[in-house]
Design a protein around this motif. Structure first.
Motif, PDB file in Angstrom:
ATOM      1  N   PRO A 160       0.808  -1.239   0.000  1.00 27.76           N
ATOM      2  CA  PRO A 160       0.000   0.000   0.000  1.00 27.76           C
ATOM      3  C   PRO A 160       0.832   1.276   0.000  1.00 27.76           C
ATOM      4  CG  PRO A 160      -0.869  -1.574   1.597  1.00 27.76           C
ATOM      5  CD  PRO A 160       0.438  -2.130   1.123  1.00 27.76           C
ATOM      6  N   ASP A 161       2.061   1.216   0.612  1.00 29.42           N
ATOM      7  CA  ASP A 161       2.892   2.429   0.689  1.00 29.42           C
ATOM      8  C   ASP A 161       4.077   2.373  -0.255  1.00 29.42           C
ATOM      9  OD1 ASP A 161       4.324   0.453   1.930  1.00 29.42           O
ATOM     10  OD2 ASP A 161       4.926   1.655   3.659  1.00 29.42           O
ATOM     11  N   ALA A 162       3.977   1.551  -1.305  1.00 27.73           N
ATOM     12  CA  ALA A 162       5.094   1.401  -2.238  1.00 27.73           C
ATOM     13  C   ALA A 162       5.278   2.669  -3.072  1.00 27.73           C
ATOM     14  CB  ALA A 162       4.842   0.215  -3.156  1.00 27.73           C
ATOM     15  N   LEU A 163       6.480   2.790  -3.622  1.00 24.52           N
ATOM     16  CA  LEU A 163       6.732   3.865  -4.593  1.00 24.52           C
ATOM     17  C   LEU A 163       5.614   3.859  -5.632  1.00 24.52           C
ATOM     18  CD1 LEU A 163      10.045   4.644  -6.418  1.00 24.52           C
ATOM     19  CD2 LEU A 163       8.020   4.092  -7.744  1.00 24.52           C
ATOM     20  N   THR A 164       5.056   5.036  -5.928  1.00 20.44           N
ATOM     21  CA  THR A 164       3.895   5.107  -6.812  1.00 20.44           C
ATOM     22  C   THR A 164       3.957   6.357  -7.687  1.00 20.44           C
ATOM     23  OG1 THR A 164       2.522   4.000  -5.173  1.00 20.44           O
ATOM     24  CG2 THR A 164       1.366   5.139  -6.947  1.00 20.44           C
ATOM     25  N   PHE A 165       3.601   6.183  -8.954  1.00 18.63           N
ATOM     26  CA  PHE A 165       3.315   7.321  -9.834  1.00 18.63           C
ATOM     27  C   PHE A 165       1.966   7.048 -10.482  1.00 18.63           C
ATOM     28  CE2 PHE A 165       3.064   9.103 -14.077  1.00 18.63           C
ATOM     29  CZ  PHE A 165       3.298  10.441 -13.826  1.00 18.63           C
ATOM     30  N   TYR A 166       1.035   7.992 -10.343  1.00 22.14           N
ATOM     31  CA  TYR A 166      -0.327   7.817 -10.862  1.00 22.14           C
ATOM     32  C   TYR A 166      -0.753   9.120 -11.514  1.00 22.14           C
ATOM     33  CZ  TYR A 166      -5.494   7.336 -10.523  1.00 22.14           C
ATOM     34  OH  TYR A 166      -6.840   7.274 -10.789  1.00 22.14           O
ATOM     35  N   ALA A 167      -1.083   9.062 -12.807  1.00 21.87           N
ATOM     36  CA  ALA A 167      -1.579  10.234 -13.527  1.00 21.87           C
ATOM     37  C   ALA A 167      -2.956   9.894 -14.065  1.00 21.87           C
ATOM     38  CB  ALA A 167      -0.642  10.618 -14.666  1.00 21.87           C
ATOM     39  N   ALA A 168      -3.957  10.729 -13.739  1.00 20.25           N
ATOM     40  CA  ALA A 168      -5.346  10.393 -14.055  1.00 20.25           C
ATOM     41  C   ALA A 168      -6.065  11.569 -14.668  1.00 20.25           C
ATOM     42  CB  ALA A 168      -6.074   9.937 -12.793  1.00 20.25           C
ATOM     43  N   ILE A 169      -7.008  11.249 -15.573  1.00 22.67           N
ATOM     44  CA  ILE A 169      -7.904  12.266 -16.121  1.00 22.67           C
ATOM     45  C   ILE A 169      -9.172  12.281 -15.290  1.00 22.67           C
ATOM     46  CG2 ILE A 169      -6.956  12.023 -18.426  1.00 22.67           C
ATOM     47  CD1 ILE A 169      -9.426  10.407 -19.192  1.00 22.67           C
ATOM     48  N   GLY A 170      -9.961  13.365 -15.393  1.00 27.04           N
ATOM     49  CA  GLY A 170     -11.114  13.535 -14.533  1.00 27.04           C
ATOM     50  C   GLY A 170     -12.412  13.064 -15.129  1.00 27.04           C
ATOM     51  N   GLY A 171     -13.406  12.864 -14.259  1.00 26.14           N
ATOM     52  CA  GLY A 171     -14.752  12.524 -14.690  1.00 26.14           C
ATOM     53  C   GLY A 171     -15.532  13.763 -15.080  1.00 26.14           C
ATOM     54  N   VAL A 172     -16.749  13.549 -15.577  1.00 26.16           N
ATOM     55  CA  VAL A 172     -17.603  14.630 -16.056  1.00 26.16           C
ATOM     56  C   VAL A 172     -18.940  14.543 -15.342  1.00 26.16           C
ATOM     57  CG1 VAL A 172     -18.703  15.661 -18.074  1.00 26.16           C
ATOM     58  CG2 VAL A 172     -16.490  14.549 -18.292  1.00 26.16           C
ATOM     59  N   ASP A 173     -19.464  15.700 -14.891  1.00 21.29           N
ATOM     60  CA  ASP A 173     -20.777  15.660 -14.260  1.00 21.29           C
ATOM     61  C   ASP A 173     -21.866  15.857 -15.313  1.00 21.29           C
ATOM     62  OD1 ASP A 173     -21.023  18.356 -14.868  1.00 21.29           O
ATOM     63  OD2 ASP A 173     -20.446  19.029 -12.866  1.00 21.29           O
ATOM     64  N   GLY A 174     -23.109  15.888 -14.869  1.00 23.93           N
ATOM     65  CA  GLY A 174     -24.229  15.949 -15.806  1.00 23.93           C
ATOM     66  C   GLY A 174     -24.251  17.190 -16.658  1.00 23.93           C
ATOM     67  N   SER A 175     -23.645  18.266 -16.219  1.00 20.26           N
ATOM     68  CA  SER A 175     -23.618  19.501 -17.014  1.00 20.26           C
ATOM     69  C   SER A 175     -22.400  19.564 -17.929  1.00 20.26           C
ATOM     70  CB  SER A 175     -23.614  20.716 -16.076  1.00 20.26           C
ATOM     71  OG  SER A 175     -22.419  20.736 -15.299  1.00 20.26           O
ATOM     72  N   MET A 176     -21.688  18.412 -18.041  1.00 25.70           N
ATOM     73  CA  MET A 176     -20.487  18.299 -18.880  1.00 25.70           C
ATOM     74  C   MET A 176     -19.326  19.129 -18.356  1.00 25.70           C
ATOM     75  SD  MET A 176     -21.763  18.007 -22.804  1.00 25.70           S
ATOM     76  CE  MET A 176     -20.113  17.518 -23.290  1.00 25.70           C
ATOM     77  N   THR A 177     -19.350  19.470 -17.041  1.00 23.06           N
ATOM     78  CA  THR A 177     -18.216  20.137 -16.433  1.00 23.06           C
ATOM     79  C   THR A 177     -17.156  19.098 -16.094  1.00 23.06           C
ATOM     80  OG1 THR A 177     -19.604  21.859 -15.478  1.00 23.06           O
ATOM     81  CG2 THR A 177     -17.428  21.553 -14.499  1.00 23.06           C
ATOM     82  N   THR A 178     -15.953  19.295 -16.564  1.00 24.11           N
ATOM     83  CA  THR A 178     -14.881  18.330 -16.365  1.00 24.11           C
ATOM     84  C   THR A 178     -14.084  18.676 -15.126  1.00 24.11           C
ATOM     85  OG1 THR A 178     -14.698  18.130 -18.763  1.00 24.11           O
ATOM     86  CG2 THR A 178     -12.886  17.269 -17.463  1.00 24.11           C
ATOM     87  N   ARG A 179     -13.866  17.694 -14.255  1.00 23.99           N
ATOM     88  CA  ARG A 179     -13.017  17.954 -13.111  1.00 23.99           C
ATOM     89  C   ARG A 179     -11.561  17.850 -13.534  1.00 23.99           C
ATOM     90  NH1 ARG A 179     -12.018  13.014  -8.910  1.00 23.99           N
ATOM     91  NH2 ARG A 179      -9.896  13.790  -8.984  1.00 23.99           N
ATOM     92  N   SER A 180     -10.689  18.455 -12.764  1.00 22.72           N
ATOM     93  CA  SER A 180      -9.270  18.423 -13.090  1.00 22.72           C
ATOM     94  C   SER A 180      -8.729  17.011 -12.988  1.00 22.72           C
ATOM     95  CB  SER A 180      -8.489  19.336 -12.132  1.00 22.72           C
ATOM     96  OG  SER A 180      -8.888  20.678 -12.290  1.00 22.72           O
ATOM     97  N   GLY A 181      -7.699  16.738 -13.789  1.00 24.34           N
ATOM     98  CA  GLY A 181      -6.968  15.501 -13.607  1.00 24.34           C
ATOM     99  C   GLY A 181      -6.091  15.616 -12.374  1.00 24.34           C
ATOM    100  N   GLU A 182      -5.387  14.543 -12.066  1.00 25.25           N
ATOM    101  CA  GLU A 182      -4.545  14.593 -10.872  1.00 25.25           C
ATOM    102  C   GLU A 182      -3.285  13.767 -11.060  1.00 25.25           C
ATOM    103  OE1 GLU A 182      -6.067  11.227  -7.810  1.00 25.25           O
ATOM    104  OE2 GLU A 182      -7.455  12.899  -8.100  1.00 25.25           O
ATOM    105  N   ARG A 183      -2.252  14.147 -10.283  1.00 23.89           N
ATOM    106  CA  ARG A 183      -0.989  13.410 -10.235  1.00 23.89           C
ATOM    107  C   ARG A 183      -0.741  13.014  -8.778  1.00 23.89           C
ATOM    108  NH1 ARG A 183       3.746  15.707 -13.136  1.00 23.89           N
ATOM    109  NH2 ARG A 183       2.659  17.626 -12.683  1.00 23.89           N
ATOM    110  N   HIS A 184      -0.352  11.762  -8.570  1.00 22.15           N
ATOM    111  CA  HIS A 184      -0.091  11.241  -7.228  1.00 22.15           C
ATOM    112  C   HIS A 184       1.285  10.596  -7.266  1.00 22.15           C
ATOM    113  CE1 HIS A 184      -1.163   9.098  -3.418  1.00 22.15           C
ATOM    114  NE2 HIS A 184      -0.392   8.152  -3.935  1.00 22.15           N
TER     115      HIS A 184
END
Length: 870
Positions: A160-184
């Protein structure tokens, strides 16, 4: 009317070039389509024996196109489900994720959302171990909630605490507003992770993660072709890591808890498909291998060594012991690893002369020159640098720069030296000819591939090619006598010949299929090998493997191949646009050119009808060396000798220059092409193509004794054997493009060869040559005045758009609806349309929402609309 003919031929080429079922395909001018086997009948008739039903006889005058064992797009339920997901891909639990968090089919994976925190992760993970450098490509088709994100994840291990790189795109709500992606990012096991926001990008989206040593780059793309850098990172990475994908959820703002009366909310999830992993072993040695010669003409090799970079200033000294201080030369060879996607400008400086090839292109030709080329991260492209020193100072430098890389000498870590110490022009491998179409016709690039082992979203030969084909040729040297089994893994089509025997013939759209064939071979006896592949849509796989005596199943290594030398490949391009291939030139003077075809038929052409005679494959980079409006000889080294071609005696070609006088060249060793005049192709009734690459611009075609008689504009009557015809396309005045007519537009917006919202017109399974893009609710009405009999077109929604809602395509003839499509989205296959227009005066096309109550302003495309006259 002649202005529209090139578009008609291009559209018919699209119809013929996207291979589907292994069957002949016949299209008629009245909109009928038959699949089966075409036979040449007598007179002016073709006989089509469909795969089911009775035979049909069709007049040649009624044929729009006939494709022999090639074909048209086939209807597929899910084109994106092309890549089977097999071991070692597997689900892994990171921390304590919810039970049943991974669901998979043969081609798709759905992950429930987990969490990543500063100290540990609890997330369903689907991935596999990988060693060294690699490139992972996948497609995220859906993220179910605006609070969720999904993307690519690299881990040092399953802890669970291993070295990690995660890059993700965001979801969209009903009004087509896109949330920001994220880097972890967790730099090491047990260390605190850091998070940061990334650009607002939503599904559907392609993602690509590339590892190059300790450098990580993530790119995103709407179509799998044009990529943008999404995130980059440098970490102290172990050689062995886990790579895969995950979905995560972010708590609502303020950590509000839902009320007891609120309906239950489904766990957010994301769906992934089209997984492709290309591995590359770590490279122990960096730099370029240089062969140093004691002459300025690359003769008398003295030493070979690996130079870390090309930044030498020897002044008036020799570059090494045993070499002269003047009149020497150096050839550096190897491969260039690309760290970031982008346009790279290369700069060369030298005293005295330098020539640079990158990715098969002759990029730079003199000191002080610079030129730009687009390269993609994860690529490993061929590079060669030739340096000539005459007298006094000796220095050479090769630099590059891009938007993200400042101008600098190319660092050693991005250079891979060639394996051979000698000056052999050909490396072990196969001669690879890349074509900018799916039919092995439009030659784009020639290079040497050390092995056939490709799995990626686009051609390795060019950044912009998604529809392309490749032919590999050479000699294969088996290590022992015995029975060998050859395997191909292909997406899409593949053909394989060993020792002139065809072992594999699977020339159709494939979702990653393995084929095999068996043959007996003798130890150390070289045999000819030829493999052909095409990519019709989406990603590309081409792999060539074998097993045999004491050989386990493996990719055939490059050391077992011998690259063929430069063979004379004579082709004639006529002034009228015909191209004759596979010929042997026998005589040429200022009046007549006589040659023999492969079937031993002798033909002659007036020299005045010949535009160009080529003796080598003319790639796009080599053609750039022909000055516009100039005539003379293009040499194999890229030089162009301007002058009047006088004649041929044996293998000696004489050219008379106004400046330099007469000059002779060795036709087989020095000449790439003769340029006699410009080609000025005019509309022809038919375009006939054969399997050897010949193209006939024909005024007439007829059938006689099971053979096709082509009346070519330049060559006259030519007999073509039935089994050598690849396709026949009508290009006469009875066909017109609807896109050339001006319509009445109402209710919205229209754009020709584009869309009103500016996204590309590429549909889910192909890209139209001409198109009419309409916003929802738009109608376009054309005055046809009863002139046309049929409309042939393709309806679809651009693949770059979200698969939201659906669109209906309708057609109305003189006020009466004659066509209504099912609801189509950006994930739907393009829909072939054939409409009868007998005596129709006004044709109206429309695009409208399938559900007006939940309409989304997404455009629709009518692709390649052809009108056929009676």
């Amino acid at each position: 009317m002649s202005r529209t003919r090139p578009f008609i031929v291009a559209i018919l080429t699209v119809l013929l070039a996207l291979p589907g079922a292994r069957a002949d395909v016949l299209r008629t001018l009245d909109g009928k389509v038959y699949e089966g086997q075409i036979k040449f009948d007598t007179g002016d008739m073709l006989t089509m024996q469909p795969t089911s039903g009775s035979a049909v006889r069709v007049k040649l005058a009624d044929v729009l196109s006939a494709s022999f064992r090639a074909s048209v797009p086939t209807q597929r339920a899910e084109v994106a489900d092309r890549e089977p997901i097999r071991a070692p891909w597997a689900p892994r639990e990171i921390g304590k994720p919810p039970a049943g968090g991974v669901k998979r089919t043969a081609t798709r994976v759905t992950l429930q959302a987990g969490t990543v925190t500063d100290t540990s992760d609890s997330v369903p993970f689907f991935g596999r171990p990988v060693k060294g450098n690699f490139e992972l490509v996948l497609r995220i088709t859906d993220i179910s909630a605006a609070t969720a994100a999904a993307g690519v994840m690299l881990r040092g291990g399953p802890e669970p605490d291993a070295l990690t790189f995660y890059a993700a795109i965001g979801g969209v709500d009903g009004s087509m507003t896109t949330r920001s992606g994220e880097r972890h990012v967790r730099p090491a096991n047990g260390q605190a992770a850091r998070k940061s926001d990334l650009p607002r990008i939503s599904a559907p989206q392609w993602m690509r993660l590339t590892r190059e040593g300790d450098f990580i780059e993530v790119g995103t793309s709407t179509d799998g072709n044009d990529w943008k850098v999404f995130a980059t990172e440098r970490l102290d990475l172990p050689e062995n890591v886990l790579i895969g994908m995950a979905c995560t959820v972010r708590a609502p703002s303020g950590d509000k808890k839902p009320s007891k009366d609120a309906p239950p909310v489904a766990t957010p999830h994301a769906t992934f498909e089209s997984l492709r992993l290309v591995e590359a072993a770590q490279v122990a040695t960096t730099g370029l291998r240089g062969q140093y010669y004691s002459t300025e003409k690359f003769t008398e090799p003295k030493i070979a060594r690996v130079d870390p970079s090309l930044d030498h200033n020897w002044g008036t000294n020799a570059p090494a012991d045993g070499l002269p201080v003047d009149n020497f030369s150096v050839r550096w060879r190897g491969r260039l690893r690309v760290p970031l996607t982008g346009k790279y400008r290369f700069h060369a400086s030298a005293d005295d002369s330098v020539v640079v090839w990158v990715n098969g292109n002759r990029l730079l030709e003199r000191s002080g020159s610079s030129r730009e080329i687009t390269l993609r991260s994860g690529q490993s492209v061929a590079i060669r640098v030739d340096y000539f020193e005459k007298v006094r100072e000796a220095n050479v430098k090769l630099e590059w720069e891009s938007e993200k890389v400042p101008r600098q000498v190319i660092p050693s870590r991005f250079l891979i030296p060639a394996e051979r110490d000698d000056d052999g022009e050909s490396e072990n491998g196969l001669r690879a000819e890349y074509f900018a179409d799916a039919t092995l016709s439009n030659l784009h690039l020639v290079r040497t591939d050390s092995e056939v082992n490709f799995q990626q979203p686009n051609s390795p030969a060019d950044d912009g090619l998604n529809l392309f084909s490749v032919r590999w040729t050479g000699m294969l040297v088996p290590p022992a006598s015995g029975r060998y089994t050859f395997y191909t893994l292909s997406d899409d089509g593949v053909r394989l010949w060993i020792n002139n025997k065809q072992l594999i013939d699977n020339w159709q759209m494939n979702p990653g299929v393995e084929d095999s064939g068996v043959i007996q071979l003798k130890a150390n006896e070289p045999v000819p090998i030829r493999m052909e592949s095409f990519n019709g849509a989406g990603g590309w796989i081409a792999r060539l493997m074998w097993d045999g005596p004491d050989i386990d199943k493996q990719i055939i290594p490059g050391e077992r191949f011998q690259t063929p030398g430069e063979e004379v490949d004579t082709r004639i391009l006529t002034r009228d646009g015909s191209e004759l291939t596979g010929i042997t030139l026998e005589q040429m003077d200022d009046t007549t050119m006589r040659f023999k075809r492969a079937d031993d038929e002798t033909l002659s052409l007036p020299t005045a009808r010949v535009a160009r005679l080529s003796l080598r494959p003319l790639t796009s980079s080599l053609l750039e060396h022909i000055p516009g409006g100039s005539f003379g000889v293009l040499l194999t080294n890229g030089d162009f000798f301007d002058g009047q071609v006088e004649g041929l005696k044996g293998d000696r070609l004489t050219v008379n220059s106004l400046i330099f006088g007469p000059r002779t060249f060795d036709l087989r060793k020095e000449v790439a092409a003769l340029v006699l005049q410009d080609a000025r192709p005019e509309p022809a009734e038919y375009v006939v193509k054969t399997v050897d690459g010949s193209i006939y611009m024909a005024d007439e075609v007829a059938v006689d004794g099971g053979k096709l008689i082509v009346t070519d504009r330049a060559a006259g009557k030519v007999t073509v054997a039935a089994d050598t015809v690849r396709d026949i396309a009508y290009a006469g005045e009875r066909v017109a493009s609807l896109a050339e007519l001006s319509p009445e537009v109402s209710g919205g917006a229209m754009r020709l060869d584009g869309t009103p919202v500016g996204v590309p017109v590429r549909l889910f399974d192909y890209t139209p040559t001409r198109s009419i893009g309409l916003s929802p609710g738009t109608t376009v009405t054309y005055a046809l005045d009863g002139k046309y009999k049929t409309l042939l077109a393709t309806a679809g929604v651009p693949a770059a758009l979200l698969p939201t809602g659906g669109l209906l395509f309708t057609a109305t003839a003189d006020g009466k609806e004659i066509f209504r499509s099912p609801a189509l989205t950006s994930l739907s296959d393009s829909l072939p349309v054939s409409l009868k227009l007998d005596k129709v005066n006004r044709l109206t096309l429309k695009v409208e929402p399938a559900d007006p109550a939940n309409a989304v302003a997404l455009p629709g495309v009518w692709g390649d609309p052809l009108l056929a006259k009676p």
